[in-house]
Design a protein around this motif. Structure first.
Motif, PDB file in Angstrom:
ATOM      1  N   GLU A 164     -13.240 -16.103   4.647  1.00 57.20           N
ATOM      2  CA  GLU A 164     -13.306 -15.125   5.726  1.00 57.20           C
ATOM      3  C   GLU A 164     -12.103 -15.351   7.158  1.00 57.20           C
ATOM      4  OE1 GLU A 164     -17.272 -12.470   6.477  1.00 57.20           O
ATOM      5  OE2 GLU A 164     -16.697 -13.103   4.783  1.00 57.20           O
ATOM      6  N   TRP A 167      -9.039 -12.819   5.698  1.00 60.32           N
ATOM      7  CA  TRP A 167      -9.178 -11.863   5.933  1.00 60.32           C
ATOM      8  C   TRP A 167      -9.789 -10.939   6.934  1.00 60.32           C
ATOM      9  CZ3 TRP A 167      -7.692  -9.473   1.840  1.00 60.32           C
ATOM     10  CH2 TRP A 167      -8.033  -7.922   1.276  1.00 60.32           C
ATOM     11  N   LYS A 168     -10.557 -11.790   8.146  1.00 65.18           N
ATOM     12  CA  LYS A 168     -11.094 -10.963   8.637  1.00 65.18           C
ATOM     13  C   LYS A 168     -10.543 -11.145  10.398  1.00 65.18           C
ATOM     14  CE  LYS A 168     -15.347  -9.488   6.853  1.00 65.18           C
ATOM     15  NZ  LYS A 168     -16.971  -9.783   6.612  1.00 65.18           N
TER      16      LYS A 168
ATOM     17  N   LEU B  93     -13.113  -6.421  13.876  1.00 61.64           N
ATOM     18  CA  LEU B  93     -14.860  -5.265  14.124  1.00 61.64           C
ATOM     19  C   LEU B  93     -15.007  -4.448  15.020  1.00 61.64           C
ATOM     20  CD1 LEU B  93     -15.026  -9.301  11.739  1.00 61.64           C
ATOM     21  CD2 LEU B  93     -13.973  -6.999  10.845  1.00 61.64           C
ATOM     22  N   TYR B 101     -19.765 -11.110  10.673  1.00 61.13           N
ATOM     23  CA  TYR B 101     -18.472 -11.965  10.669  1.00 61.13           C
ATOM     24  C   TYR B 101     -18.907 -13.128   9.990  1.00 61.13           C
ATOM     25  CZ  TYR B 101     -14.311 -14.563  11.422  1.00 61.13           C
ATOM     26  OH  TYR B 101     -13.581 -15.616  11.683  1.00 61.13           O
TER      27      TYR B 101
END
Lengths: 251, 244
Positions: A164, A167-168, B93, B101
């Protein structure tokens, strides 16, 4: 204001290109020998004449394909190495001297050695990989280092999985650096592939076409092919930046 | 009744006290803590106060395992929420994405929207951090802390950069969420008023030791500016004066 800014952004590159062509035209007039320096109009005529030749398009396709796959083979390990070097201190201690070694080897030696060892169709791509990889690694390393350590700390506290995070957090925040590095890297990659093709006499390639034009003293063709290479390089650089801008909407 | 995230919360008795025993911590040549011990009451809000550099944030970071230390800290729950001084939101985001997240596989859209509703930011779920004001961003940070299924919330001066009005509103929002589950919370500030409004106990630190340990009566949040013995004692301890 936005329209004015966009107009300024368009006008300046056009002015610079026009100034280059003007200087070229004046120099061609002064020399007055198209064998040494053909005029822009002669070169452009030769350039447009290539449009009707299938061999030209085949050469463009081959050179572009070689540039593309050699770039992918540099890009992927450059990202992986940059992430590893950032994450593990000992990985950096191994990777950095390796990169320094590759970077210090003269490009011409690499080209000449690889031409002896490899098939002329493969050698230009391998040359590009060896030369581009350290450049991409450096710019990707800088992109990884620019990631906010506070966000990394927050992710650790909240036990966000590594997948995660990559990816983020890592990839999106590296994205501006990745696209910038890729844009200039890909442009340099095309030039390297063409240079290696010329030296390796790779059949059906822009480099070998340039080589033939030089051998036959068809200077206007050499200039026409150079214009083609410049256009390819500029268009690719611009396309990568455009994709980057579309992807990084949050900036 | 279960809480927003399905845990059976709300009973402070379920939360164990966190024990710090003989803690030692050095930074380069400076010793921050030496044989420091403290018990943090489960299900309550404990406030740590003191001058800059007295080790308040270091103590939070030790609880969050962000910095090494000597000694023993026991009963720290495995999952911890941390509200930092800055919001620490991922710029790429959205508000919703930032909460999702930290939740990973536990993420559930309805539950995230529910907590955003409680911090009055449901309408900003699709906004990016750059589109938020400072107060809104800090509310997202609070929502993220409460959305995360932790038993301990750490807060490092989360209201220090906000104006008084916003600070009072955010303390109200925090208390509203906190009361649903009564999670153990440790709150660092250098503002006596914040400590008075938002804590059940104030621990004043000085030179790596506990200079004063003051317990309060009544519930949080307390009214801003109202006369209070608790606040007076905190201020006196901060000024190094004896108890009245």
């Amino acid at each position: 204001m936005k329209v004015y800014k966009r107009l300024i952004n368009c006008i300046f590159p056009i002015l610079v290109v026009a100034a280059i062509f003007l200087a070229w035209w004046i120099a061609a007039l002064a020399i007055n020998a198209s064998l040494i320096l053909p005029s822009p109009s002669e070169s452009l005529r030769a350039f447009f004449a290539y449009f009707g030749e299938a061999s030209f398009w085949r050469a463009i396709g081959n050179t572009m394909w070689r540039s593309l796959y050699s770039f992918v083979f540099s890009f992927v390990p450059a990202i992986v190495f940059a992430l590893l070097a950032n994450r593990y201190r000992y990985a950096r201690k191994l990777i950095d001297p390796f990169i320094a070694f590759i970077r210090s080897v003269p490009t011409m030696s690499v080209i000449l050695i690889l031409i002896i060892w490899l098939n002329p169709k493969i050698a230009p791509a391998v040359v590009a990989i060896i030369v581009i990889f350290p450049t991409l690694y450096s710019s990707f390393s800088a992109a990884v280092s620019s990631i906010d350590a506070k966000l990394v700390q927050m992710s650790a506290v909240y036990r966000v999985s590594m997948a995660e995070r990559i990816w983020k957090l890592y990839l999106p925040n590296m994205a501006p650096g990745l696209f910038e590095g890729s844009a200039s890297g890909f442009s340099l990659n095309i030039k390297l592939v063409i240079a290696a093709e010329a030296l390796a006499h790779t059949t059906a390639s822009i480099g070998s076409m340039m080589n033939f034009s030089q051998a036959l003293l068809e200077t206007q063709d050499l200039f026409a092919l150079t214009i083609a290479a410049v256009i390819l390089s500029v268009v690719c650089e611009w396309a990568i930046r455009l994709v980057g801008r579309a992807v990084i909407r949050w900036k | 009744m279960g809480d927003t995230f399905g845990r059976q919360g709300g009973d402070p008795m379920e939360m164990k006290n966190i024990r710090l025993e003989n803690i030692g911590k050095n930074y380069a040549k400076a010793q921050v803590y030496d044989h420091f011990s403290l018990e943090i009451e489960g299900g309550k809000i404990t406030c740590l106060l003191g001058e800059s550099g007295c080790g308040k944030t270091t103590l939070l970071n030790m609880l969050a395992s962000l910095t090494p230390y000597e000694g023993k800290i026991s009963n720290v729950p495995p999952r911890i929420s941390y509200i930092f001084q800055e919001e620490r939101l991922l710029p790429n985001l959205t508000v919703y994405g930032n909460i999702r997240y930290v939740l990973g596989k536990d993420a559930d859209r309805d539950k995230i929207m529910d907590v955003l509703e409680k911090v009055e930011l449901a309408g900003k779920a699709d906004a990016y951090p750059k589109e938020l004001s400072g107060g809104q961003a800090q509310r997202v940070s609070i929502a993220r802390a409460f959305a995360y299924p932790s038993e301990l919330i750490l807060m490092d001066e989360p209201f220090s950069s906000l104006d008084t009005g916003l600070k009072i509103r955010l303390i109200d929002v925090f208390c509203k969420l906190w009361k649903e589950e009564n999670r153990t919370a440790v709150f660092v500030t250098h503002d006596a008023e914040e400590a008075y409004m938002l804590s059940h106990r104030a621990v004043v630190l000085k030179g790596g030791k506990i200079a004063a340990d003051i317990a309060a009566e009544g519930d949080v949040p307390r009214a801003y500016g109202a006369p209070s013995k608790y606040r007076e004692e905190i201020i006196r301890a901060l000024l190094g004066q004896e108890k009245a």
